[in-house]
Design a protein around this motif. Sequence first.
Motif, PDB file in Angstrom:
ATOM      1  N   TYR A 151      31.872  51.930  43.366  1.00 30.33           N
ATOM      2  CA  TYR A 151      31.188  50.513  44.599  1.00 30.33           C
ATOM      3  C   TYR A 151      31.150  51.443  45.168  1.00 30.33           C
ATOM      4  N   PRO A 152      30.578  52.189  45.260  1.00 36.79           N
ATOM      5  CA  PRO A 152      29.928  53.127  46.544  1.00 36.79           C
ATOM      6  C   PRO A 152      29.551  52.379  48.380  1.00 36.79           C
ATOM      7  N   ASP A 153      29.666  51.434  48.633  1.00 35.44           N
ATOM      8  CA  ASP A 153      29.108  50.531  48.979  1.00 35.44           C
ATOM      9  C   ASP A 153      30.258  49.150  49.692  1.00 35.44           C
ATOM     10  N   GLU A 154      29.894  48.459  49.055  1.00 33.19           N
ATOM     11  CA  GLU A 154      30.782  47.358  48.701  1.00 33.19           C
ATOM     12  C   GLU A 154      31.264  46.987  47.975  1.00 33.19           C
ATOM     13  N   MET A 155      32.354  45.929  48.046  1.00 35.15           N
ATOM     14  CA  MET A 155      33.397  45.745  47.210  1.00 35.15           C
ATOM     15  C   MET A 155      33.368  44.331  47.499  1.00 35.15           C
ATOM     16  N   THR A 156      34.106  43.627  46.037  1.00 35.22           N
ATOM     17  CA  THR A 156      34.253  42.577  46.062  1.00 35.22           C
ATOM     18  C   THR A 156      35.635  41.916  46.095  1.00 35.22           C
ATOM     19  N   ILE A 157      36.878  41.380  46.280  1.00 35.80           N
ATOM     20  CA  ILE A 157      38.200  41.019  45.205  1.00 35.80           C
ATOM     21  C   ILE A 157      38.297  40.077  45.733  1.00 35.80           C
ATOM     22  N   VAL A 158      39.465  39.402  44.563  1.00 39.81           N
ATOM     23  CA  VAL A 158      39.718  38.102  44.767  1.00 39.81           C
ATOM     24  C   VAL A 158      41.459  38.093  44.462  1.00 39.81           C
ATOM     25  N   ILE A 159      41.372  37.171  45.650  1.00 38.25           N
ATOM     26  CA  ILE A 159      42.644  36.890  45.705  1.00 38.25           C
ATOM     27  C   ILE A 159      42.895  34.910  45.197  1.00 38.25           C
ATOM     28  N   GLN A 160      43.352  35.569  43.880  1.00 31.92           N
ATOM     29  CA  GLN A 160      43.826  33.792  43.521  1.00 31.92           C
ATOM     30  C   GLN A 160      45.099  33.710  42.543  1.00 31.92           C
ATOM     31  N   ASN A 161      44.738  33.935  41.090  1.00 26.39           N
ATOM     32  CA  ASN A 161      46.172  34.270  40.520  1.00 26.39           C
ATOM     33  C   ASN A 161      46.966  35.779  40.435  1.00 26.39           C
ATOM     34  N   ASN A 208      40.526  45.751  35.316  1.00 26.63           N
ATOM     35  CA  ASN A 208      40.683  46.654  33.986  1.00 26.63           C
ATOM     36  C   ASN A 208      41.895  47.413  33.474  1.00 26.63           C
ATOM     37  N   GLN A 209      43.039  46.365  33.591  1.00 29.22           N
ATOM     38  CA  GLN A 209      44.543  46.352  33.637  1.00 29.22           C
ATOM     39  C   GLN A 209      45.109  47.622  34.155  1.00 29.22           C
ATOM     40  N   ILE A 210      44.286  47.808  35.346  1.00 29.81           N
ATOM     41  CA  ILE A 210      45.635  48.885  35.621  1.00 29.81           C
ATOM     42  C   ILE A 210      45.911  48.475  37.002  1.00 29.81           C
ATOM     43  N   GLY A 211      46.780  48.300  37.495  1.00 29.54           N
ATOM     44  CA  GLY A 211      48.003  48.274  38.639  1.00 29.54           C
ATOM     45  C   GLY A 211      47.013  49.020  39.934  1.00 29.54           C
ATOM     46  N   SER A 212      46.472  48.461  41.256  1.00 28.75           N
ATOM     47  CA  SER A 212      46.082  49.012  41.711  1.00 28.75           C
ATOM     48  C   SER A 212      46.595  48.553  43.345  1.00 28.75           C
ATOM     49  N   ARG A 213      47.067  49.375  43.889  1.00 31.59           N
ATOM     50  CA  ARG A 213      47.073  49.145  45.469  1.00 31.59           C
ATOM     51  C   ARG A 213      46.032  49.358  46.490  1.00 31.59           C
ATOM     52  N   LEU A 214      44.580  47.750  46.866  1.00 29.93           N
ATOM     53  CA  LEU A 214      44.104  48.576  48.071  1.00 29.93           C
ATOM     54  C   LEU A 214      44.628  48.418  49.452  1.00 29.93           C
ATOM     55  N   VAL A 215      44.173  48.965  50.852  1.00 29.57           N
ATOM     56  CA  VAL A 215      44.499  49.006  51.710  1.00 29.57           C
ATOM     57  C   VAL A 215      43.249  48.818  52.768  1.00 29.57           C
ATOM     58  N   ILE A 216      42.948  47.513  53.249  1.00 29.71           N
ATOM     59  CA  ILE A 216      41.889  46.876  54.178  1.00 29.71           C
ATOM     60  C   ILE A 216      41.834  46.527  55.435  1.00 29.71           C
ATOM     61  N   PRO A 217      41.222  47.071  56.040  1.00 28.16           N
ATOM     62  CA  PRO A 217      40.816  47.026  57.554  1.00 28.16           C
ATOM     63  C   PRO A 217      40.601  45.491  58.316  1.00 28.16           C
ATOM     64  N   PHE A 218      41.206  44.741  58.700  1.00 26.17           N
ATOM     65  CA  PHE A 218      39.457  43.581  59.306  1.00 26.17           C
ATOM     66  C   PHE A 218      38.100  45.088  59.756  1.00 26.17           C
ATOM     67  N   ALA A 219      38.209  45.397  60.314  1.00 27.18           N
ATOM     68  CA  ALA A 219      36.955  45.744  60.178  1.00 27.18           C
ATOM     69  C   ALA A 219      36.105  46.178  59.000  1.00 27.18           C
ATOM     70  N   ALA A 220      36.856  46.775  58.166  1.00 30.99           N
ATOM     71  CA  ALA A 220      35.805  46.848  56.804  1.00 30.99           C
ATOM     72  C   ALA A 220      35.389  45.334  56.415  1.00 30.99           C
ATOM     73  N   ILE A 221      36.111  44.137  56.472  1.00 34.63           N
ATOM     74  CA  ILE A 221      35.231  43.310  55.317  1.00 34.63           C
ATOM     75  C   ILE A 221      33.662  43.015  56.539  1.00 34.63           C
ATOM     76  N   THR A 222      33.592  42.260  55.476  1.00 35.75           N
ATOM     77  CA  THR A 222      31.565  42.098  55.681  1.00 35.75           C
ATOM     78  C   THR A 222      31.951  40.486  55.403  1.00 35.75           C
ATOM     79  N   ALA A 223      32.765  40.397  54.480  1.00 37.10           N
ATOM     80  CA  ALA A 223      32.761  38.776  54.074  1.00 37.10           C
ATOM     81  C   ALA A 223      33.950  37.990  53.754  1.00 37.10           C
ATOM     82  N   PHE A 224      34.157  37.065  54.242  1.00 37.13           N
ATOM     83  CA  PHE A 224      35.364  36.171  53.591  1.00 37.13           C
ATOM     84  C   PHE A 224      35.028  34.611  52.614  1.00 37.13           C
ATOM     85  N   HIS A 225      35.550  34.385  51.476  1.00 35.95           N
ATOM     86  CA  HIS A 225      34.955  32.372  51.106  1.00 35.95           C
ATOM     87  C   HIS A 225      36.171  32.368  50.401  1.00 35.95           C
TER      88      HIS A 225
END
Length: 158
Positions: free
Chosen positions: A63-73, A92-109
């Motif tokens: 995802y070289p520009d934007e990425m959408t993540i899901v916070i659910q289950n 893909n069954q690989i655990g990852s830690r993501l750090v995301i500043p609020f300034a980087a967010i382009t959409a919240f749904h």
Amino acid sequence: MTDTPPDSLIPYDEIVQDALRAVVGRVLGQVEKDGLPGSHHFYITFKTHAPGVDIPRHLTERYPDEMTIVIQNRYWDLKVSAEGFEVGLSFNQIGSRLVIPFAAITAFHDPAVDFALHFSAQVDDQQPEEIAAAENDPIVKPVEDGSNVVSVDFTRKK
């Protein structure tokens, strides 16, 4: 006499964007404390190369520009600060830690209640055509689909 309003010396667009991003922070802070209530879940889109974003290399390559993540289950270790949040997710069954500043967010749904916020991207992340459009006056487009979507699209003048 001209009908063009004068340029504002007060950065209203930045103030509104910051306030709406604070809504995202407050919601995530409640989830950090109490967990997701009912059927609520979130789609969060962000710029992968924005300052302060820290995600695994394989995700930035995919995802070289934007990425959408899901916070659910399947998320863990949600931590929210004044500047942003971090969360554990599986790709893909690989655990990852993501750090995301609020300034980087382009959409919240939150599809459970059809609530969404859209933010303009930072000019330095945009393509040349978008930069040219950003030099014009801000464009505010109301969403007319009957949903509870709030669309804010401010752009910076050069």
